[in-house]
Design a protein around this motif. Structure first.
Motif, mmCIF file in Angstrom:
data_model
loop_
_atom_site.group_PDB
_atom_site.id
_atom_site.type_symbol
_atom_site.label_atom_id
_atom_site.label_comp_id
_atom_site.label_asym_id
_atom_site.label_seq_id
_atom_site.Cartn_x
_atom_site.Cartn_y
_atom_site.Cartn_z
ATOM 1 N N ALA A 15 -58.085 -25.064 -4.253
ATOM 2 C CA ALA A 15 -58.229 -25.556 -2.890
ATOM 3 C C ALA A 15 -59.540 -25.068 -2.316
ATOM 4 O O ALA A 15 -59.841 -23.900 -2.382
ATOM 5 N N VAL A 16 -60.304 -25.981 -1.773
ATOM 6 C CA VAL A 16 -61.548 -25.613 -1.109
ATOM 7 C C VAL A 16 -61.463 -26.066 0.329
ATOM 8 O O VAL A 16 -60.466 -26.625 0.758
ATOM 9 N N PHE A 17 -62.522 -25.839 1.067
ATOM 10 C CA PHE A 17 -62.485 -26.129 2.488
ATOM 11 C C PHE A 17 -62.576 -27.615 2.773
ATOM 12 O O PHE A 17 -62.663 -28.028 3.901
ATOM 13 N N SER A 18 -62.585 -28.430 1.754
ATOM 14 C CA SER A 18 -62.412 -29.862 1.932
ATOM 15 C C SER A 18 -61.148 -30.276 1.211
ATOM 16 O O SER A 18 -61.016 -30.089 0.015
ATOM 17 N N ALA A 19 -60.208 -30.826 1.957
ATOM 18 C CA ALA A 19 -58.925 -31.173 1.362
ATOM 19 C C ALA A 19 -59.014 -32.385 0.462
ATOM 20 O O ALA A 19 -58.075 -32.708 -0.225
ATOM 21 N N CYS A 20 -60.145 -33.063 0.455
ATOM 22 C CA CYS A 20 -60.239 -34.334 -0.260
ATOM 23 C C CYS A 20 -61.032 -34.227 -1.550
ATOM 24 O O CYS A 20 -61.515 -35.210 -2.081
ATOM 25 N N MET A 21 -61.182 -33.009 -2.073
ATOM 26 C CA MET A 21 -61.925 -32.843 -3.321
ATOM 27 C C MET A 21 -61.154 -33.475 -4.470
ATOM 28 O O MET A 21 -59.980 -33.769 -4.362
ATOM 29 N N LYS A 22 -61.815 -33.640 -5.613
ATOM 30 C CA LYS A 22 -61.157 -34.188 -6.788
ATOM 31 C C LYS A 22 -60.555 -33.044 -7.600
ATOM 32 O O LYS A 22 -61.239 -32.101 -7.971
ATOM 33 N N ASP A 23 -59.238 -33.128 -7.876
ATOM 34 C CA ASP A 23 -58.574 -32.115 -8.686
ATOM 35 C C ASP A 23 -58.925 -32.309 -10.160
ATOM 36 O O ASP A 23 -59.201 -33.408 -10.614
ATOM 37 N N LEU A 24 -58.843 -31.236 -10.925
ATOM 38 C CA LEU A 24 -58.987 -31.288 -12.371
ATOM 39 C C LEU A 24 -57.722 -30.724 -12.992
ATOM 40 O O LEU A 24 -57.234 -29.693 -12.581
ATOM 41 N N ASP A 25 -57.187 -31.392 -13.965
ATOM 42 C CA ASP A 25 -55.952 -30.938 -14.586
ATOM 43 C C ASP A 25 -56.026 -31.095 -16.106
ATOM 44 O O ASP A 25 -55.061 -31.447 -16.753
ATOM 45 N N ILE A 71 -57.376 -21.133 0.668
ATOM 46 C CA ILE A 71 -58.419 -22.030 1.146
ATOM 47 C C ILE A 71 -59.730 -21.273 1.236
ATOM 48 O O ILE A 71 -59.805 -20.230 1.894
ATOM 49 N N ALA A 72 -60.745 -21.767 0.587
ATOM 50 C CA ALA A 72 -62.049 -21.119 0.626
ATOM 51 C C ALA A 72 -62.713 -21.364 1.968
ATOM 52 O O ALA A 72 -62.496 -22.386 2.615
ATOM 53 N N GLY A 73 -63.519 -20.384 2.398
ATOM 54 C CA GLY A 73 -64.299 -20.565 3.606
ATOM 55 C C GLY A 73 -63.666 -20.027 4.865
ATOM 56 O O GLY A 73 -64.258 -20.091 5.933
ATOM 57 N N ILE A 74 -62.453 -19.494 4.772
ATOM 58 C CA ILE A 74 -61.777 -18.925 5.934
ATOM 59 C C ILE A 74 -60.829 -17.838 5.447
ATOM 60 O O ILE A 74 -60.240 -17.943 4.365
ATOM 61 N N ASP A 75 -60.696 -16.786 6.229
ATOM 62 C CA ASP A 75 -59.817 -15.677 5.901
ATOM 63 C C ASP A 75 -58.379 -16.163 5.696
ATOM 64 O O ASP A 75 -57.900 -17.039 6.411
ATOM 65 N N GLY A 76 -57.684 -15.557 4.706
ATOM 66 C CA GLY A 76 -56.322 -15.986 4.398
ATOM 67 C C GLY A 76 -55.364 -15.853 5.564
ATOM 68 O O GLY A 76 -54.458 -16.665 5.740
ATOM 69 N N ILE A 120 -59.775 -26.250 13.070
ATOM 70 C CA ILE A 120 -59.232 -27.591 12.843
ATOM 71 C C ILE A 120 -59.441 -28.000 11.391
ATOM 72 O O ILE A 120 -58.542 -28.574 10.753
ATOM 73 N N ALA A 121 -60.617 -27.683 10.850
ATOM 74 C CA ALA A 121 -60.861 -27.967 9.429
ATOM 75 C C ALA A 121 -59.881 -27.211 8.552
ATOM 76 O O ALA A 121 -59.374 -27.744 7.550
ATOM 77 N N ALA A 122 -59.587 -25.959 8.919
ATOM 78 C CA ALA A 122 -58.637 -25.165 8.139
ATOM 79 C C ALA A 122 -57.231 -25.743 8.225
ATOM 80 O O ALA A 122 -56.491 -25.748 7.238
ATOM 81 N N MET A 123 -56.850 -26.256 9.399
ATOM 82 C CA MET A 123 -55.524 -26.862 9.547
ATOM 83 C C MET A 123 -55.401 -28.100 8.660
ATOM 84 O O MET A 123 -54.396 -28.286 7.961
ATOM 85 N N PHE A 124 -56.406 -28.951 8.694
ATOM 86 C CA PHE A 124 -56.397 -30.150 7.866
ATOM 87 C C PHE A 124 -56.310 -29.783 6.385
ATOM 88 O O PHE A 124 -55.533 -30.368 5.618
ATOM 89 N N SER A 125 -57.084 -28.784 5.981
ATOM 90 C CA SER A 125 -57.065 -28.342 4.587
ATOM 91 C C SER A 125 -55.739 -27.692 4.218
ATOM 92 O O SER A 125 -55.230 -27.890 3.117
ATOM 93 N N ARG A 126 -55.186 -26.898 5.124
ATOM 94 C CA ARG A 126 -53.900 -26.252 4.840
ATOM 95 C C ARG A 126 -52.816 -27.286 4.622
ATOM 96 O O ARG A 126 -51.995 -27.171 3.699
ATOM 97 N N LEU A 127 -52.773 -28.316 5.448
ATOM 98 C CA LEU A 127 -51.756 -29.348 5.292
ATOM 99 C C LEU A 127 -51.896 -30.055 3.950
ATOM 100 O O LEU A 127 -50.901 -30.266 3.232
#
Length: 535
Positions: A15-25, A71-76, A120-127
């Motif tokens: 998980a990064v600070f953008s919730a829309c990144m492409k996952d790798l599996d 989530i990267a970019g913000i304290d846990g 707000i960015a963190a909330m979107f990413s957390r969800l």
């Protein structure tokens, strides 16, 4: 699993600070690198990853104190699900203001946030992180994958039950996306991952509503019966609760009146084995996961344990940030005194004398918030505590017994509880959803009797009364913003509270603040997203 959240592992979802990144599996070339495909080779992974799906609501990382943050970019601790929800659902209302100058935190109460707000960015990413956890669980537990791994029929039956719970948790987060952001992206376990050309598609509010409704309508027939699952895990009543919530707010979400449906699902919960606790205060004590009184009322808790779920969010935040000034932390079973959270005078004025829910600390505090930066300016509201006491009927007796850790409370957070159901029934009935007015009055008075407040007469039962009663009964439980929006009192000038609009007297605010903006970083990452009007 006595405490489901004791078990954590790190999934192969990054998980990064953008919730829309492409996952790798993909299977890694480095045998020491863990991906989901590798992790799920272990038979224990199915219950461990189920625990992580639940724990995504409780903590912000994978180590004590929210270390190794999700989530990267913000304290846990700042990116904790409940703490972020509090920022968005409560700090934006009359139920709380905050003293601190952490980045843009005061903008929430002032209604002046922007598309670049980090919280707000963190909330979107957390969800979407929580949605990603659930998607990956479902992706890795198909019949085909389980058969390939030689999973026994007995274990497959257990995992089938786990999958239902995970689908509900995913629906919960999609509901929160719909409520706070309106639109977003729609991603399920069926979407491709590791595909450089795939970007998750845009989902309108109607799209998300339709998805959540369909998922829950399916799950309500197959989840475990109310109160037959392990405490802390979801059952049919949790599905009914979210359905009641989306139907009660359907005019806001999709422009349709669905109050009859909301009342129907409230009726289902009321007719189940859940009931209200005899004592309101006990719902917010350290042993609220151990006594039948509270376990019967709390339909779905986010679980906390001072030894095993050590977070700076959740009930740690709700307790510690409410203590400051001349308050003694030990009086609340805590060693922490953060001096941050207070309430507006308009919230205080809703209570009558003798109402036990008015748990304000007012000594040496002013009711008005004359100085936004002084903790003694405004009453404190220590609703959540880290101790337990004995209860006889509706009377609190015996000495306080502190929780297991003075820094991190044992107190569970009641995401859904029966007191809310009673008030939703009453509101849906008043809005023309059918049902019985006499039952609505009885449910409201049952809550007031428990709180030591005077019973109301039929003539007093109206929508404005229900809005105030919801605040008295459910304050700081993440409902207020949604309630005020449903009543048309969140933005604009119909209802003004101190410091709304960044003036002490308060002022009208722009209607655009009825939704939070889609974070600019996410739109830059995924052009399928669309910004909300006015931003």
């Amino acid at each position: 699993m006595n405490k489901l959240y004791k078990i954590f592992i790190v999934l192969g979802i990054i998980a990064v600070f953008s919730a829309c990144m492409k996952d790798l599996d993909t299977i890694p070339l480095d045998p020491d690198e863990k991906t989901s495909e590798v992790v799920f080779q272990d038979p224990e992974a199915y219950v461990q990853n189920l625990a992580k799906c639940y724990a995504g609501l409780a903590i912000g990382g994978n180590e004590g104190g929210d270390g190794s943050g999700d989530i990267a970019g913000i304290d846990g601790g700042f990116s904790n699900y409940i703490r972020l929800m509090f920022n968005h659902q409560i700090l934006t209302t009359d139920e709380a203001v905050i003293l601190w100058n952490d980045q843009t935190i005061k903008d929430f109460h002032w209604h002046q946030w922007s598309i670049d707000d980090s919280f707000i960015a963190a909330m979107f990413s957390r969800l979407y992180y929580e949605i990603s956890l659930c998607n990956e669980y479902l992706r890795q537990t198909t019949d085909e994958k389980l058969d390939d791994r030689g999973t026994s029929a007995t274990e497959k039956a257990k995992i089938a039950e786990y999958r239902k719970e995970v689908r509900l948790l995913r629906s919960l987060s999609y509901w929160h996306v719909m409520d706070m952001f309106g639109t977003g992206i729609m991603v399920t376990e069926n979407d491709p991952i590791g595909d450089a050309d795939f970007l998750p598609p845009y989902a309108s509010r109607q799209d998300i509503f339709t998805f959540v409704e369909a998922e829950l309508k399916d799950l309500e027939n197959t989840l475990k019966e109310p109160r037959t699952n392990e405490y802390g895990r979801v059952d049919k009543a949790a599905a009914w609760m979210i359905l009641a919530k989306i139907y009660l707010n359907a005019e806001v979400y999709i422009g349709q009146n669905k109050y009859a449906d909301a009342l129907n699902y409230c009726d289902k919960i009321i007719g189940s084995s859940y009931d209200i606790a005899p004592t309101w205060e006990q719902l917010f004590w350290a042993d609220n996961d151990q006594v039948d009184n509270t376990m019967k009322e709390i339909i779905f808790p986010v679980r906390y344990d001072g030894q095993h779920t050590q977070t700076w969010g959740g009930t740690t935040f709700l307790l510690s940030a409410a203590i400051g000034g001349g308050m003694s932390p030990a009086d609340y079973g805590s060693s922490e005194s953060w001096g941050g959270l207070r309430v507006c005078p308009q919230f205080v004025d809703q209570y009558e004398d003798g109402d036990r829910r008015a748990v304000f600390y007012s000594k040496e505090h002013s009711k008005t918030i004359d100085d936004f930066n002084a903790f003694e300016s405004g009453f404190a509201y220590p609703k959540f505590v880290n101790y337990s006491r004995e209860v006889e009927g509706n009377d609190i007796v015996g000495p306080k017994v502190d929780g297991s850790n003075s820094q991190f409370p044992d107190t569970d957070f009641p995401m859904f509880r029966m007191g809310d159901v009673y008030l939703m029934y009453a509101e849906a009935q008043l809005r023309g959803g059918g049902g019985s007015r006499s039952n609505a009055l009885a449910y409201v008075n049952a809550l007031r009797e428990r709180a030591g407040a005077a019973a109301i007469e039929d003539a007093q039962l109206n929508l404005d009364f229900i809005l105030d009663e919801r605040s008295r009964e459910l304050a700081w439980e993440l409902h207020r913003r949604t309630d005020l929006i449903r009543y048309g009192k969140f933005t604009g000038g119909e209802y003004i509270w101190e410091w709304k609009g960044n003036t002490q007297a308060g002022r009208a605010t722009d209607a655009k603040y009825g939704l939070f903006p889609i974070p600019s970083k996410d739109i830059n990452t995924n052009p399928n997203l669309k910004q909300n009007p006015g931003y």
